[in-house]
Design a protein around this motif. Sequence first.
Motif, PDB file in Angstrom:
ATOM      1  N   UNK A  35       7.841  18.461  -4.095  1.00 53.86           N
ATOM      2  CA  UNK A  35       7.208  18.163  -3.074  1.00 53.86           C
ATOM      3  C   UNK A  35       7.948  16.446  -2.310  1.00 53.86           C
ATOM      4  N   UNK A  36       8.147  16.914  -1.649  1.00 57.34           N
ATOM      5  CA  UNK A  36       8.076  16.036  -0.576  1.00 57.34           C
ATOM      6  C   UNK A  36       7.797  14.255  -1.520  1.00 57.34           C
ATOM      7  N   UNK A  37       9.012  12.874  -1.624  1.00 52.72           N
ATOM      8  CA  UNK A  37       8.306  11.894  -1.051  1.00 52.72           C
ATOM      9  C   UNK A  37       7.291  11.535   0.044  1.00 52.72           C
ATOM     10  N   UNK A  38       6.574  10.940  -0.313  1.00 55.39           N
ATOM     11  CA  UNK A  38       6.240  10.060   1.130  1.00 55.39           C
ATOM     12  C   UNK A  38       6.816   8.992   1.922  1.00 55.39           C
ATOM     13  N   UNK A  39       6.589   9.200   2.606  1.00 49.71           N
ATOM     14  CA  UNK A  39       7.609   7.900   4.081  1.00 49.71           C
ATOM     15  C   UNK A  39       7.556   6.871   3.756  1.00 49.71           C
ATOM     16  N   UNK A  40       9.386   6.489   4.049  1.00 46.22           N
ATOM     17  CA  UNK A  40       9.428   5.149   2.540  1.00 46.22           C
ATOM     18  C   UNK A  40       8.573   4.488   3.262  1.00 46.22           C
ATOM     19  N   UNK A  41       7.886   2.785   2.793  1.00 42.97           N
ATOM     20  CA  UNK A  41       7.189   2.033   3.210  1.00 42.97           C
ATOM     21  C   UNK A  41       7.678   1.240   3.920  1.00 42.97           C
ATOM     22  N   UNK A  42       9.592   0.422   3.674  1.00 40.02           N
ATOM     23  CA  UNK A  42      10.241  -0.360   4.418  1.00 40.02           C
ATOM     24  C   UNK A  42      10.729   0.811   5.305  1.00 40.02           C
ATOM     25  N   UNK A  43      10.274   0.094   7.200  1.00 42.16           N
ATOM     26  CA  UNK A  43      10.441   0.436   7.194  1.00 42.16           C
ATOM     27  C   UNK A  43      11.397  -0.162   8.748  1.00 42.16           C
ATOM     28  N   UNK A  44      11.674  -1.931   8.020  1.00 40.87           N
ATOM     29  CA  UNK A  44      12.370  -2.648   9.388  1.00 40.87           C
ATOM     30  C   UNK A  44      13.276  -3.139   8.683  1.00 40.87           C
ATOM     31  N   UNK A  88       0.885  -1.391   0.148  1.00 43.14           N
ATOM     32  CA  UNK A  88      -0.134   0.121   0.413  1.00 43.14           C
ATOM     33  C   UNK A  88       0.947   1.174   0.020  1.00 43.14           C
ATOM     34  N   UNK A  89       2.084   1.230   0.392  1.00 43.86           N
ATOM     35  CA  UNK A  89       2.933   1.976   0.675  1.00 43.86           C
ATOM     36  C   UNK A  89       3.440   2.960  -0.387  1.00 43.86           C
ATOM     37  N   UNK A  90       3.590   1.275  -1.600  1.00 44.64           N
ATOM     38  CA  UNK A  90       4.071   1.927  -3.068  1.00 44.64           C
ATOM     39  C   UNK A  90       2.998   2.175  -3.766  1.00 44.64           C
ATOM     40  N   UNK A  91       1.822   1.726  -3.707  1.00 44.44           N
ATOM     41  CA  UNK A  91       0.600   2.821  -4.127  1.00 44.44           C
ATOM     42  C   UNK A  91       0.333   3.613  -4.492  1.00 44.44           C
ATOM     43  N   UNK A  92       0.423   4.179  -2.745  1.00 43.03           N
ATOM     44  CA  UNK A  92       0.650   5.765  -2.018  1.00 43.03           C
ATOM     45  C   UNK A  92       1.468   6.630  -2.842  1.00 43.03           C
ATOM     46  N   UNK A  93       3.118   6.417  -3.372  1.00 44.71           N
ATOM     47  CA  UNK A  93       3.646   6.840  -3.830  1.00 44.71           C
ATOM     48  C   UNK A  93       4.016   6.899  -5.115  1.00 44.71           C
ATOM     49  N   UNK A  94       3.096   6.116  -6.122  1.00 44.56           N
ATOM     50  CA  UNK A  94       2.211   6.079  -7.397  1.00 44.56           C
ATOM     51  C   UNK A  94       1.400   7.213  -7.207  1.00 44.56           C
ATOM     52  N   UNK A  95       0.487   7.493  -6.496  1.00 35.12           N
ATOM     53  CA  UNK A  95      -0.246   8.103  -6.313  1.00 35.12           C
ATOM     54  C   UNK A  95       0.334   9.919  -6.073  1.00 35.12           C
ATOM     55  N   UNK A  96       1.745   9.733  -5.124  1.00 34.55           N
ATOM     56  CA  UNK A  96       2.171  11.322  -5.332  1.00 34.55           C
ATOM     57  C   UNK A  96       2.371  12.046  -5.877  1.00 34.55           C
ATOM     58  N   UNK A  97       3.170  10.841  -7.137  1.00 34.45           N
ATOM     59  CA  UNK A  97       3.248  10.892  -8.461  1.00 34.45           C
ATOM     60  C   UNK A  97       2.352  11.778  -9.177  1.00 34.45           C
ATOM     61  N   UNK A  98       1.433  11.196  -9.262  1.00 32.55           N
ATOM     62  CA  UNK A  98      -0.002  11.705 -10.203  1.00 32.55           C
ATOM     63  C   UNK A  98      -0.465  13.600  -9.392  1.00 32.55           C
ATOM     64  N   UNK A  99      -0.352  13.559  -8.190  1.00 33.95           N
ATOM     65  CA  UNK A  99      -0.611  14.748  -7.602  1.00 33.95           C
ATOM     66  C   UNK A  99       0.952  16.104  -7.537  1.00 33.95           C
ATOM     67  N   UNK A 100       1.376  15.707  -8.054  1.00 33.54           N
ATOM     68  CA  UNK A 100       2.995  16.632  -8.712  1.00 33.54           C
ATOM     69  C   UNK A 100       2.828  16.697  -9.831  1.00 33.54           C
ATOM     70  N   UNK A 101       1.518  16.189 -11.255  1.00 29.02           N
ATOM     71  CA  UNK A 101       1.526  16.609 -11.841  1.00 29.02           C
ATOM     72  C   UNK A 101       0.585  16.904 -11.846  1.00 29.02           C
ATOM     73  N   UNK A 102      -0.310  17.009 -11.188  1.00 27.16           N
ATOM     74  CA  UNK A 102      -1.620  18.199 -11.347  1.00 27.16           C
ATOM     75  C   UNK A 102      -1.661  19.410 -10.427  1.00 27.16           C
ATOM     76  N   UNK A 103      -0.584  19.584  -9.739  1.00 30.20           N
ATOM     77  CA  UNK A 103      -0.535  20.854 -10.014  1.00 30.20           C
ATOM     78  C   UNK A 103       0.546  21.656 -10.005  1.00 30.20           C
ATOM     79  N   UNK A 104       0.954  20.797 -11.183  1.00 31.62           N
ATOM     80  CA  UNK A 104       2.469  21.543 -11.995  1.00 31.62           C
ATOM     81  C   UNK A 104       1.773  22.558 -13.065  1.00 31.62           C
TER      82      UNK A 104
END
Length: 348
Positions: free
Chosen positions: A37-46, A6-22
């Motif tokens: 804009x900053x990337x989402x927090x890394x989903x790989x924590x441990x 789900x974290x990786x999918x959120x990352x893809x959504x962030x890219x779309x968000x950046x483009x929409x705001x450009x």
Amino acid sequence: MGRVWSGLMAGAAMVFSAAAQAQSAEGQPDGTLLSSEPCMESPIQTYQDHVRMRYRMGMRAQMAASQEGIETPPFDEDRFRAGLRSPEEVAPRLAYDGYECLNITYASDGLVIAGIIWKPVETEGESFPLLIVNRGGNRQSGGMHPWRDEGWFDFVDAGFVVLASQYREGPGSEGRDEFGGADVNDVLNLIPLADGLGYVDTGSTVMMGESRGGLMSLLAARRGMDLKAVALYAPATALHSSGPRAEAFDRMYSVMIPGYAENPEAAREARNASLWAEELDVPVILFHGTADWRVDPQGSVTFVNAMLEAGKDVEFHLLEGDDHGLIYNEALARELTLDFFFRFLTTD
């Protein structure tokens, strides 16, 4: 695995968000930074997340081959675990202390193109060498994730600023992907983008391409991009022309590549690096697994032979039993790549 996925999918959504705001890229010089804009927090924590993600990559490759009716060697869990980094080695990668990831958009041929920057947080007064990483896949498939290879930690930690393009028609980008046509401009235009950042030495640029990104790297080099060295990982050095997946790729090329349906040979020749190896004036290191079913390793053998015949500087690592993602040799490949890059970055 749910949290990582789900974290990786959120990352893809962030890219779309950046483009929409450009802002619109119309009338903007190539390489103009349009949004950041900053990337989402890394989903790989441990450490367990790290191991699980690597393991799932290997297993997904096996499952995908099986679904296509392709027989591959069984996943070697002992070999996989023997090649893993230790918890002590992974800890600084997960902390990512002093570095940051930014989702960006930039102008290329009047289009808004999405990309990612990985960099030190502190850049004032600095001038870092540049690594451009070229993603595989096509269109929306295989887009670059913000935390790919834990934010390309090995390279950022070695002193590089790392830049990647999603290419046109990729996640968050406008335009049409031509699989090595006008989309190569999206890679070339990372240089004026980097020049505008103010903390990158584009005279010290190296490049890495994975799968389709290998072809993009070679096409950029052929176009005269000033590169000190290129690393290729399981590269597509030409369009698929044989094997069980050839028919499906032929249909894809007919849709993606302008003029392919009318004159496929011309499109193939323009994207077959073995035919124009003499035009490539950049040292190349290449890694390919013998068990790669996505991209035939014989293509790399043919390309390396063409480079040698042309008297070019090429180093080849054919990795026995490894797959398309170099799941057993990823850490070794990164180490050898860094050594190769610095060999040529420190040579006048």
